[in-house]
Write a protein that holds these residues in place. Structure first.
Motif, PDB file in Angstrom:
ATOM      1  N   PHE A  70       5.189   4.115  -2.667  1.00 29.88           N
ATOM      2  CA  PHE A  70       4.294   5.153  -2.174  1.00 29.88           C
ATOM      3  C   PHE A  70       2.924   4.877  -2.771  1.00 29.88           C
ATOM      4  CE2 PHE A  70       3.448   9.931  -1.686  1.00 29.88           C
ATOM      5  CZ  PHE A  70       3.401   9.855  -0.294  1.00 29.88           C
ATOM      6  N   GLY A  71       2.046   4.204  -2.026  1.00 24.09           N
ATOM      7  CA  GLY A  71       0.755   3.772  -2.542  1.00 24.09           C
ATOM      8  C   GLY A  71      -0.253   4.907  -2.589  1.00 24.09           C
ATOM      9  N   LEU A  72      -0.656   5.292  -3.813  1.00 24.00           N
ATOM     10  CA  LEU A  72      -1.531   6.448  -4.019  1.00 24.00           C
ATOM     11  C   LEU A  72      -2.883   6.080  -4.616  1.00 24.00           C
ATOM     12  CD1 LEU A  72       1.234   8.816  -5.456  1.00 24.00           C
ATOM     13  CD2 LEU A  72       0.222   8.918  -3.166  1.00 24.00           C
ATOM     14  N   GLY A  73      -3.267   4.807  -4.507  1.00 23.45           N
ATOM     15  CA  GLY A  73      -4.542   4.361  -5.059  1.00 23.45           C
ATOM     16  C   GLY A  73      -5.732   4.951  -4.307  1.00 23.45           C
ATOM     17  N   ARG A  74      -6.941   4.483  -4.661  1.00 23.22           N
ATOM     18  CA  ARG A  74      -8.181   5.042  -4.099  1.00 23.22           C
ATOM     19  C   ARG A  74      -8.691   4.261  -2.897  1.00 23.22           C
ATOM     20  NH1 ARG A  74     -12.467   6.063  -8.807  1.00 23.22           N
ATOM     21  NH2 ARG A  74     -13.387   7.400  -7.200  1.00 23.22           N
ATOM     22  N   GLY A  75      -8.002   3.199  -2.507  1.00 23.80           N
ATOM     23  CA  GLY A  75      -8.468   2.366  -1.409  1.00 23.80           C
ATOM     24  C   GLY A  75      -8.243   2.986  -0.039  1.00 23.80           C
ATOM     25  N   SER A  76      -8.823   2.357   0.978  1.00 22.83           N
ATOM     26  CA  SER A  76      -8.766   2.903   2.337  1.00 22.83           C
ATOM     27  C   SER A  76      -7.377   2.834   2.950  1.00 22.83           C
ATOM     28  CB  SER A  76      -9.761   2.147   3.228  1.00 22.83           C
ATOM     29  OG  SER A  76      -9.514   0.754   3.196  1.00 22.83           O
ATOM     30  N   LEU A  77      -6.486   2.019   2.392  1.00 18.88           N
ATOM     31  CA  LEU A  77      -5.128   1.925   2.907  1.00 18.88           C
ATOM     32  C   LEU A  77      -4.155   2.896   2.247  1.00 18.88           C
ATOM     33  CD1 LEU A  77      -4.639  -1.946   3.206  1.00 18.88           C
ATOM     34  CD2 LEU A  77      -4.580  -0.299   5.086  1.00 18.88           C
ATOM     35  N   SER A  78      -4.597   3.587   1.201  1.00 20.78           N
ATOM     36  CA  SER A  78      -3.685   4.428   0.430  1.00 20.78           C
ATOM     37  C   SER A  78      -3.268   5.668   1.207  1.00 20.78           C
ATOM     38  CB  SER A  78      -4.340   4.855  -0.882  1.00 20.78           C
ATOM     39  OG  SER A  78      -5.335   5.833  -0.630  1.00 20.78           O
ATOM     40  N   PRO A 109     -16.292  -1.475  -9.878  1.00 20.06           N
ATOM     41  CA  PRO A 109     -16.713  -2.271  -8.714  1.00 20.06           C
ATOM     42  C   PRO A 109     -15.807  -3.463  -8.451  1.00 20.06           C
ATOM     43  CG  PRO A 109     -18.162  -2.682 -10.589  1.00 20.06           C
ATOM     44  CD  PRO A 109     -17.293  -1.510 -10.967  1.00 20.06           C
ATOM     45  N   LYS A 110     -15.024  -3.857  -9.445  1.00 24.38           N
ATOM     46  CA  LYS A 110     -14.118  -4.988  -9.285  1.00 24.38           C
ATOM     47  C   LYS A 110     -12.678  -4.545  -9.006  1.00 24.38           C
ATOM     48  CE  LYS A 110     -17.430  -7.877 -10.226  1.00 24.38           C
ATOM     49  NZ  LYS A 110     -18.004  -8.743  -9.168  1.00 24.38           N
ATOM     50  N   ALA A 111     -12.409  -3.256  -9.082  1.00 21.86           N
ATOM     51  CA  ALA A 111     -11.051  -2.719  -8.823  1.00 21.86           C
ATOM     52  C   ALA A 111     -11.213  -1.308  -8.282  1.00 21.86           C
ATOM     53  CB  ALA A 111     -10.219  -2.735 -10.101  1.00 21.86           C
ATOM     54  N   GLU A 112     -11.724  -1.216  -7.065  1.00 23.55           N
ATOM     55  CA  GLU A 112     -12.115   0.076  -6.510  1.00 23.55           C
ATOM     56  C   GLU A 112     -10.930   0.977  -6.181  1.00 23.55           C
ATOM     57  OE1 GLU A 112     -14.651  -0.738  -3.201  1.00 23.55           O
ATOM     58  OE2 GLU A 112     -16.360  -1.305  -4.469  1.00 23.55           O
ATOM     59  N   ASN A 113      -9.739   0.444  -6.155  1.00 21.47           N
ATOM     60  CA  ASN A 113      -8.575   1.270  -5.804  1.00 21.47           C
ATOM     61  C   ASN A 113      -7.977   1.995  -7.007  1.00 21.47           C
ATOM     62  OD1 ASN A 113      -7.665  -1.324  -6.816  1.00 21.47           O
ATOM     63  ND2 ASN A 113      -5.600  -0.699  -6.215  1.00 21.47           N
ATOM     64  N   LEU A 114      -8.489   1.745  -8.213  1.00 20.36           N
ATOM     65  CA  LEU A 114      -7.910   2.354  -9.416  1.00 20.36           C
ATOM     66  C   LEU A 114      -8.673   3.616  -9.827  1.00 20.36           C
ATOM     67  CD1 LEU A 114      -7.198  -0.802 -11.605  1.00 20.36           C
ATOM     68  CD2 LEU A 114      -5.627   0.437 -10.108  1.00 20.36           C
ATOM     69  N   TYR A 115      -7.951   4.518 -10.498  1.00 18.53           N
ATOM     70  CA  TYR A 115      -8.535   5.750 -11.019  1.00 18.53           C
ATOM     71  C   TYR A 115      -8.924   5.534 -12.483  1.00 18.53           C
ATOM     72  CZ  TYR A 115      -6.285   7.858  -6.919  1.00 18.53           C
ATOM     73  OH  TYR A 115      -5.883   8.159  -5.638  1.00 18.53           O
ATOM     74  N   TYR A 116     -10.198   5.750 -12.789  1.00 27.42           N
ATOM     75  CA  TYR A 116     -10.702   5.636 -14.154  1.00 27.42           C
ATOM     76  C   TYR A 116     -11.195   7.006 -14.600  1.00 27.42           C
ATOM     77  CZ  TYR A 116     -10.758   0.485 -14.182  1.00 27.42           C
ATOM     78  OH  TYR A 116     -10.416  -0.847 -14.163  1.00 27.42           O
ATOM     79  N   VAL A 117     -10.684   7.482 -15.739  1.00 24.85           N
ATOM     80  CA  VAL A 117     -11.121   8.770 -16.251  1.00 24.85           C
ATOM     81  C   VAL A 117     -12.290   8.551 -17.213  1.00 24.85           C
ATOM     82  CG1 VAL A 117      -9.344   8.704 -18.069  1.00 24.85           C
ATOM     83  CG2 VAL A 117     -10.432  10.881 -17.457  1.00 24.85           C
ATOM     84  N   GLY A 118     -13.363   9.299 -17.004  1.00 21.22           N
ATOM     85  CA  GLY A 118     -14.574   9.131 -17.803  1.00 21.22           C
ATOM     86  C   GLY A 118     -14.529   9.912 -19.103  1.00 21.22           C
ATOM     87  N   LEU A 119     -13.945   9.319 -20.133  1.00 18.73           N
ATOM     88  CA  LEU A 119     -13.857   9.957 -21.438  1.00 18.73           C
ATOM     89  C   LEU A 119     -15.083   9.641 -22.274  1.00 18.73           C
ATOM     90  CD1 LEU A 119     -10.092   9.190 -22.194  1.00 18.73           C
ATOM     91  CD2 LEU A 119     -11.068  11.279 -21.208  1.00 18.73           C
TER      92      LEU A 119
END
Length: 456
Positions: free
Chosen positions: A242-250, A295-305
């Motif tokens: 179940f692909g839940l990434g941030r990309g356009s195919l998710s 910018p090199k892995a746009e489908n991942l979620y990064y939390v801004g700590l």
């Protein structure tokens, strides 16, 4: 080697059901803020060891919940998340899907992504139910389909397109087909894909539109997903991904979700109240952080700590730890595949040293696997530990769930610091540290909301 594998197996099982009991020195009405809290907590070793014994004698079940045969759509959807081991039927001959590699590093956007949790969805009309890997690191949703050329053993019956009235093959001229890596046209003009992940796992099949249903909360028509009939890799114990990434195919992108929220909760006997929700508002009182993009892995979620505190003291960590440079280095990935949190090497060293300095009263043991800081708590009923927290913004902090500070590696009172150094130039927020926290991604405004009292 047999002993090491046995110990690793035990630690993996505990990762799915581990629930320590901590008694705080003082309570506060601001569960997500650092303005009022105790800098230490009392760790109940006796209760933790009792829980470990229960876990090791746990008898898994295979959930038999059925979907209703008729559905009504709604603006928000809610699904249950199940610990992978709890869905393993001991009568099945295949292995369970809890065989994750704790020593493996996360390669952003290019690994299949293993998970401690599975989500149940219905596919087709009428719906056929499947347990899918809950995967935040990949975009593409696919499941095994008949007729199989090379299929692995899975818990449920393989999806049969001939039994679905909503099954539609997609042309290789469609936009969705062009978004797929290594897509091609079949002889009859339909879209085919052949996806190989960096770890060598592979899935092949045809792109389809299908109805996807969410237990009793609704359904969505014409969702693009993969119908795979040739697979190779460690997908055993699940019916697909179940692909839940941030990309356009998710999946969130395919249903135009404004938000995605989940809560990972451990409960007795393997039954979990963990949930996955779409289009639900964040809990009132949540702390808010920026949702960063690499910018090199746009489908991942990064939390801004913003920083880390140990026992109320801010730790001096490199500025690059929680920021992402133009080359894709740095930042903290929110993961569904890594059990424990992995910090950039220099950051891990100073955080570990700060924790060790505040636990001098505990008996140290030698390293165990990737855990370099372990303690013998076999003769203790309770011990005092420093509070751990991540700074977010505006002076607020997210207090990490207390059960995530130490990790039981056996039932004899051996506990290890539940963090490790990352293998790359990034950090990873593991599932153990997320237990008991409602994590909400605002996909429209790019924020992450965190709340430790909003899982029920």
């Amino acid at each position: 080697m047999a002993l090491i594998l046995s110990q690793l197996f035990i630690s993996l099982i505990l990762s799915l059901f581990f629930s320590l009991t901590l008694l705080p020195h003082a309570t506060t009405s601001k569960a997500n803020s650092s303005s009022e809290y105790s800098i230490t907590s009392i760790f109940n070793v006796t209760a933790a060891n009792h829980k470990t014994s229960q876990i090791l004698s746990f008898k898994p079940f295979h959930n038999q919940e059925e979907f209703p045969q008729t559905f009504s759509s709604s603006s928000s959807f809610k699904l249950k998340l199940y610990p992978a081991a709890s869905l393993y039927n001991t009568h099945h001959q295949h292995k369970n899907y809890y065989s994750l590699d704790l020593n493996a590093s996360l390669n952003p956007g290019i690994t299949t992504g293993t998970s401690n949790f599975l989500v149940q969805i219905g596919v087709g009309g009428p719906p056929q139910k499947f347990y899918m890997i809950f995967d935040l690191q990949t975009d593409f949703t696919w499941l095994q389909c008949q007729p199989c050329i090379k299929c692995y053993d899975q818990p449920d019956s393989i999806f049969d397109p001939s039994q679905s009235s909503s099954y539609t093959l997609l042309s290789c001229e469609t936009k969705h087909c062009n978004l797929l890596p290594n897509s091609s046209c079949s002889d009859d003009g339909y879209c085919r894909y052949n996806i190989t992940y960096k770890d060598g796992t592979n899935t092949e099949g045809v792109l389809i539109n299908e109805t996807v249903s969410f237990e009793s909360s609704g359904w969505v028509d014409r969702v693009s997903l993969g119908c795979s009939n040739k697979n190779q890799g460690p997908f055993v114990g699940s019916d697909g991904t179940f692909g839940l990434g941030r990309g356009s195919l998710s999946f969130p992108s395919r249903i135009n979700a404004s938000s995605m929220s989940y809560c990972l909760v451990e409960s007795k006997d393997g039954y979990s109240s963990s949930t996955l929700e779409f289009n639900s508002p964040p809990c009132s009182g949540s702390v808010k952080a920026k949702l960063l993009q690499n910018p090199k892995a746009e489908n991942l979620y990064y939390v801004g700590l913003k920083g880390i505190k140990v026992g109320g003291e801010k730790i001096d960590v490199p500025n690059s730890t929680f920021t992402i440079d133009p080359y894709g280095n740095g930042g903290m990935i929110v993961s569904s595949s890594s059990l424990i949190t992995m910090l950039e090497n220099d950051t891990y060293n100073v955080v570990r040293d700060a924790f060790v300095a505040k636990t001098q009263h505990l008996e140290r043991l030698k390293a165990f696997l990737q855990f370099d800081t372990c303690y013998n708590l076999s003769s203790n009923n309770t011990v005092e530990l420093p509070i751990l927290e991540f700074e977010v913004n505006d002076g607020k902090s997210w207090l990490l769930p207390k059960e995530s500070y130490l990790y039981a590696v056996d039932k004899n009172g051996t506990f290890c610091f539940a963090f490790a150094p990352s293998k790359g130039s990034f950090s990873i927020l593991g599932t153990l540290q997320q237990y008991g926290t409602r994590v909400t991604f605002d996909l429209v405004n790019s924020f992450v909301y965190l709340h430790t009292l909003c899982c029920n």
